[in-house]
Design an enzyme around this catalytic site. Structure first.
Site, mmCIF file in Angstrom:
data_model
loop_
_atom_site.group_PDB
_atom_site.id
_atom_site.type_symbol
_atom_site.label_atom_id
_atom_site.label_comp_id
_atom_site.label_asym_id
_atom_site.label_seq_id
_atom_site.Cartn_x
_atom_site.Cartn_y
_atom_site.Cartn_z
ATOM 1 N N LYS A 11 -3.736 7.820 6.940
ATOM 2 C CA LYS A 11 -4.729 7.816 8.016
ATOM 3 C C LYS A 11 -5.494 9.127 8.115
ATOM 4 C CE LYS A 11 -1.714 9.262 11.820
ATOM 5 N NZ LYS A 11 -2.359 10.571 11.983
ATOM 6 N N GLN A 46 3.874 2.651 16.598
ATOM 7 C CA GLN A 46 4.444 3.994 16.657
ATOM 8 C C GLN A 46 4.166 4.676 18.002
ATOM 9 O OE1 GLN A 46 4.556 6.451 12.918
ATOM 10 N NE2 GLN A 46 2.970 5.035 12.262
#
Length: 759
Positions: free
Chosen positions: A30, A245
C-alpha cells in the site's frame, strides 16, 4: 514508474480524478501504491507538489513516503504537505494563529504534560483526586474534543458529568491563559478554524486538489469530518486502508468510517489490493478463513504467488511455563537452522504474559528485546512494588524511599523531602533514620509512612513471599491507585504477575510456604568450590528474589544492533513483519480477551487483532496455548481459543495431539504446592480469597456424574465452557465455569443439567 506494479496496483495508481477507496490487504504494497500515485499525479501535470495533501498516522510513515517520492521524481519535497493529522494541523494553526485565537508561540502539551496541567488545576481548585481522578478527567476532555465537542456542547445528565464539564471548562481557560494546546486541541482548533472562517477554508479547498489518506481505518470521527471539510471544494479523496486491520477502537478509531467513505464518496469506486508479497499460502489462507467470521466487512481475500509454504504449527502445553519453555526450545532450533533472532517475534495479547516468556529466554541465555515497551521488571508499577519490597528488606535504601514515599500520593511534597534530605545530610544518616528528627505536620506524614514500612516488615516474618507481595501491593495503596485508573487494568495484571513470578521463584528454590524473611543457606557456588574462601552470608527469600529481579532486569539486555528475539503485544506488532512468528496464549478469555464478550463489537475487534498477528509472519507461524495459566494471581484452566476452530484443519499442523485429554495437576493443602513443569505454583485453593479457600475442591460427584476442575462441560443456554472452580458437596455443590460466549458463571450442579464434553 508503474511497470513493476501488479494490475490492481496499477489500476489504483492511475485512477482518474475523483474519489476512490483502496482496500489494501496486509503485505499488499500500500505504501508503494500511495507514493507512486503521488508521483504519477505530479509527473502527469495533474497537480503540483504543493497542491497535494497526504495524511499518515506516524512521522515514520510520512518520512518514508517523502523518501520514496524523491526516489521516483527529481523534485524537492521540502514544503510539501505530507505528515500526520497532528503535524498538519499544527502547521495550519501556526500559519493562521491569530484567526485561530492562539499566540504565535503557542506550545504543545504532550500526554504527560497535559496530565500534569490537569493535576495542577485540580490542586488549585481544591478538588479531591478521589472524586475526579486526573486520568479520568483527561480521558473525558480528550474524548469530548475527539467528538468535536466544547464544554457547552457536552450533555450533562448527572451531577458527576456536570462536574467533569466544569473541569473541562476550567482547563480550557487555563490553557488559553498559558498559551498551550494539547494533541486533541490541535485537530479540533484546526477543524473549527476551517469551519468558521470561509476565506481560509476556501483557500485550502482550492489549493489541495488531491488528498491522500493512509491507514484510513484508524481515523476517528473528528479526523473524518476534518477531511470532508477540506475536500468540500472539489478535491479528490484517495483513501487507503484495511478494515480487517482496524484494532484501535480503544483510541477512538471508528472502523465504520471506511463503510461511510465508500457510501458518501467512493460510491462503488473501490479497488482491492489482495496480492500479498509477505506470507506463504497456508498463513494467508488461515488468516482469510479466520477473518471471514466477521460480519461487518467490506471484504477481500489475500493470495500469493509464493506457494503454500509450511502449515501453521500449533502446540498445546500443560502450563504457561511449559508453553514458554517450548517456545524457547523452538527459537534455539530456528537459530541453529540459520534464522537470525531479530527475524523471530513472540507476540502476546496481554503485557503481563511477557513475564514468563522473558524469564525463560533469560534463563536460556537468549538475547531478546521488548519492542514498543519495557521489560517486565522495568515497568513502572512493578518497580514501585519492588521499591516497597526493598524498603521492607532495608528501610535505609534512599533510592527506593524517594521512589514511593509519596506514591501513591500521601501529601508529602518536595519541600518536605528537601528538609528531610538536609537533616539526613547533617546527621550522616539515611532518610528513614532522619524522620525521627522531623516535627510538625510534615513529620507526622512521614511518620505514618515509616509505620507502614514497619507493619509490612512484620508481615515478612510470617507470610510466604508471594503472599507478602500481595499484602504489600494492597496495603501500600498501589492496587487502589491503579484500580482508580480506567487504563490501569494492564498495570494491575503486571502486579499480579509479580506475585506469580515470586511463586515460581520460591518453588524453584524449594521455599514454598517459608516466610519471606526466612534465611536461605549459603550459595551453591561456595559449597561447590570450597577454595573460594568463606561462604557468603545466607539470604532471605525476599533478598534473594529482589536480587533475581535486578539481575533479570539488567542482564541479557540486547544491545543496540544486536541480534535479538523481538517480544511485543499484538497491538505493537501492527505494521511489522518477521520470518517466524509465535502467537502465544490462544485461550478463551485471553485471546479473545474476556472483556470482548461484553463489549459491542468487541469480539470482531479481537478477531481483527488475531488477523493482524497472523499476517505478520513471512515463513513460519506458530500458535501456542496452555491448559493452565497463572493470570491475575490465580491458576486458570482454559478452553482453546475459538480462533483455532475457525482455521481449516488442512492449513494446520498439530505438534501435540489434536484431541489430547486435558490433565489437571493434583493440588495439595493450603499453603502447599503442585508440580508445574519445572517449577512449583500455588494451587487454585491457595490463590483464592482466604474465606473461600478451604471450601474449594478439585472433584465432586453429583448423582452419576463426576465433575473436576479443568473439565469441559456444555450447558443448554450458556454453551460450552470449562470448570475453573468447585465448592461444596452433594446437593450443595457448585461449579464456577468459564463459558466461551458469556464469561464466568457459578451454577448449582444439582440443577444445572451440565453435559460433560470429552477432549
Amino acid at each position: 514508474m508503474i511497470g513493476s506494479l501488479n494490475p490492481q496496483q496499477q489500476a489504483a495508481v492511475t485512477l482518474p480524478t475523483g474519489h476512490a477507496l483502496v482496500l489494501a490487504g496486509a503485505g499488499s504494497g500500500k505504501t508503494r501504491v500511495l507514493t507512486t500515485r503521488m508521483a504519477w499525479l505530479i509527473q502527469g501535470g495533474q497537480v503540483s507538489p504543493f497542491g497535494l495533501l497526504a495524511v499518515t498516522f506516524t512521522n515514520k510513515s510520512a518520512r518514508e513516503m517523502l523518501t520514496r517520492l524523491s526516489a521516483l521524481l527529481p523534485i524537492n519535497t521540502r514544503g510539501m504537505w505530507v505528515g500526520t493529522f497532528h503535524g498538519l494541523c499544527n502547521r495550519l494553526l501556526r500559519a493562521h494563529h491569530r484567526d485561530a485565537g492562539l499566540p504565535q508561540t503557542f506550545q504543545i502539551l504532550d500526554t504527560a504534560d497535559q496530565l500534569s496541567a490537569i493535576k495542577r488545576l485540580l490542586k488549585a481548585a481544591g478538588i479531591d483526586d478521589d472524586k475526579f481522578p486526573p486520568r479520568d478527567v483527561q480521558r473525558f476532555i480528550n474524548g469530548s474534543k475527539e467528538q468535536g465537542l466544547r464544554p457547552d456542547d457536552v450533555d450533562a445528565y448527572d451531577a458527576h458529568r456536570r462536574g467533569l464539564i466544569d473541569l473541562y471548562r476550567q482547563y480550557q481557560v487555563q490553557c488559553e491563559r498559558e498559551g498551550v494546546v494539547d494533541f486533541p486541541e490541535l485537530l479540533l482548533r484546526a477543524y473549527e478554524l476551517l469551519l468558521r472562517n470561509a476565506p481560509i477554508r476556501e483557500h485550502y479547498q482550492r489549493r489541495f486538489q488531491h488528498i491522500l489518506i493512509d491507514e484510513f481505518q484508524d481515523t476517528n470521527d473528528l479526523q473524518y469530518r476534518w477531511l470532508k471539510l477540506l475536500a468540500g471544494g472539489g478535491a479528490s479523496l484517495f483513501a487507503v486502508g484495511d478494515d480487517d486491520q482496524s484494532i484501535y477502537a480503544f483510541r477512538g478509531a471508528n472502523v465504520g468510517n471506511m463503510a461511510a467513505f465508500e457510501r458518501e464518496f467512493a460510491q462503488g469506486n473501490v479497488i482491492r489490493l489482495e496480492q500479498n508479497y509477505r506470507s506463504y499460502g497456508h498463513i494467508l489462507d488461515s488468516a482469510n478463513a479466520l477473518i471471514a467470521h466477521n460480519a461487518a466487512r467490506l471484504g477481500k481475500n489475500l493470495w500469493t504467488e509464493q506457494g503454500e509454504g509450511e502449515p501453521v504449527r500449533i502446540c498445546e502445553q500443560g502450563t504457561d511455563l511449559l508453553e514458554a519453555q517450548w517456545v524457547g526450545d523452538e527459537i534455539r532450533a530456528l537459530v541453529s537452522g540459520g534464522h537470525s533472532r531479530r527475524d523471530i517475534a513472540v507476540l502476546y495479547r496481554s503485557n503481563a504474559q511477557s513475564r514468563v516468556i522473558e524469564h525463560t529466554l533469560f534463563s536460556s541465555g537468549i538475547p531478546y528485546r521488548v519492542y514498543g515497551g519495557q521489560r517486565f521488571f522495568e515497568r513502572q508499577e512493578v518497580k514501585h512494588a519492588l521499591a516497597y519490597l526493598r524498603l521492607v528488606a532495608n528501610p535505609n535504601d534512599d533510592t527506593s524511599w524517594l521512589r514511593v514515599v509519596n506514591f501513591p500520593a500521601r501529601g508529602i511534597g518536595a519541600r518536605t523531602l528537601e528538609q528531610l534530605g538536609d537533616l539526613a545530610k547533617e546527621q550522616g544518616s539515611s532518610l528513614y533514620a532522619a524522620v525521627s528528627a522531623m516535627g510538625g505536620k510534615s513529620g507526622a506524614k512521614l511518620g505514618t509512612f515509616v509505620q507502614l514500612l514497619s507493619d509490612l516488615s512484620e508481615q515478612s516474618s510470617v507470610l510466604p513471599l508471594p503472599e507478602l507481595i500481595e499484602h504489600v501491593i494492597h496495603h501500600s495503596g498501589l492496587r487502589d491507585h491503579y484500580m482508580g485508573e480506567k487504563e490501569g487494568a494492564d498495570r494491575l495484571e503486571n502486579l499480579q504477575e509479580l506475585v506469580n513470578a515470586a511463586t515460581v521463584f520460591v518453588g524453584e528454590e524449594g521455599l514454598m510456604g517459608e516466610p519471606a524473611s526466612a534465611r536461605m543457606g549459603p550459595s551453591s557456588d561456595a559449597l561447590e568450590f570450597p577454595d573460594a574462601g568463606v561462604a557468603p552470608p545466607s539470604q532471605s527469600a525476599l533478598d534473594s528474589f529482589l536480587s533475581h529481579a535486578s539481575l533479570e532486569a539488567g542482564d541479557n539486555q540486547a544491545q543496540a544492533g544486536e541480534d535479538a528475539v523481538q517480544l511485543m503485544t499484538v497491538h505493537a506488532a501492527k505494521g511489522l513483519e518477521f520470518d517466524c512468528v509465535f502467537i502465544t496464549g490462544l485461550e478463551e478469555g485471553l485471546f479473545p480477551h474476556e472483556n470482548s464478550l461484553t463489549e459491542q463489537g468487541g469480539l470482531e475487534e479481537e478477531r481483527r487483532l488475531m488477523y493482524v498477528a497472523m499476517t505478520r509472519a513471512r515463513q513460519r507461524l506458530y500458535l501456542t496455548l496452555a491448559q493452565s495459566r497463572m493470570l491475575h494471581g490465580q491458576t486458570r484452566y482454559a478452553m482453546r481459543s475459538r480462533f483455532l476452530s475457525e482455521i481449516p484443519e488442512e492449513h494446520l499442523k498439530w505438534l501435540t495431539p489434536r484431541e489430547q485429554q486435558r490433565t489437571v495437576p493434583d493440588p495439595v493443602s493450603w499453603g502447599g504446592a503442585y508440580r508445574r513443569g519445572d517449577a512449583y505454583a500455588r494451587s487454585p485453593a491457595t490463590l483464592a480469597p482466604r474465606t473461600a479457600a478451604r471450601s474449594l475442591t478439585t472433584g465432586v460427584t453429583v448423582g452419576e456424574q463426576h465433575f473436576r476442575v479443568g473439565q469441559g462441560v456444555a450447558h443448554a443456554r450458556f454453551g460450552e465452557g470449562t470448570i475453573i472452580g468447585l465448592s461444596g458437596t452433594g446437593t450443595d455443590a457448585q461449579a464456577q465455569i468459564q463459558f466461551r460466549d458469556v464469561g464466568t458463571k457459578t451454577l448449582a450442579l444439582g440443577v444445572a443439567k451440565l453435559a460433560i464434553v470429552q477432549g
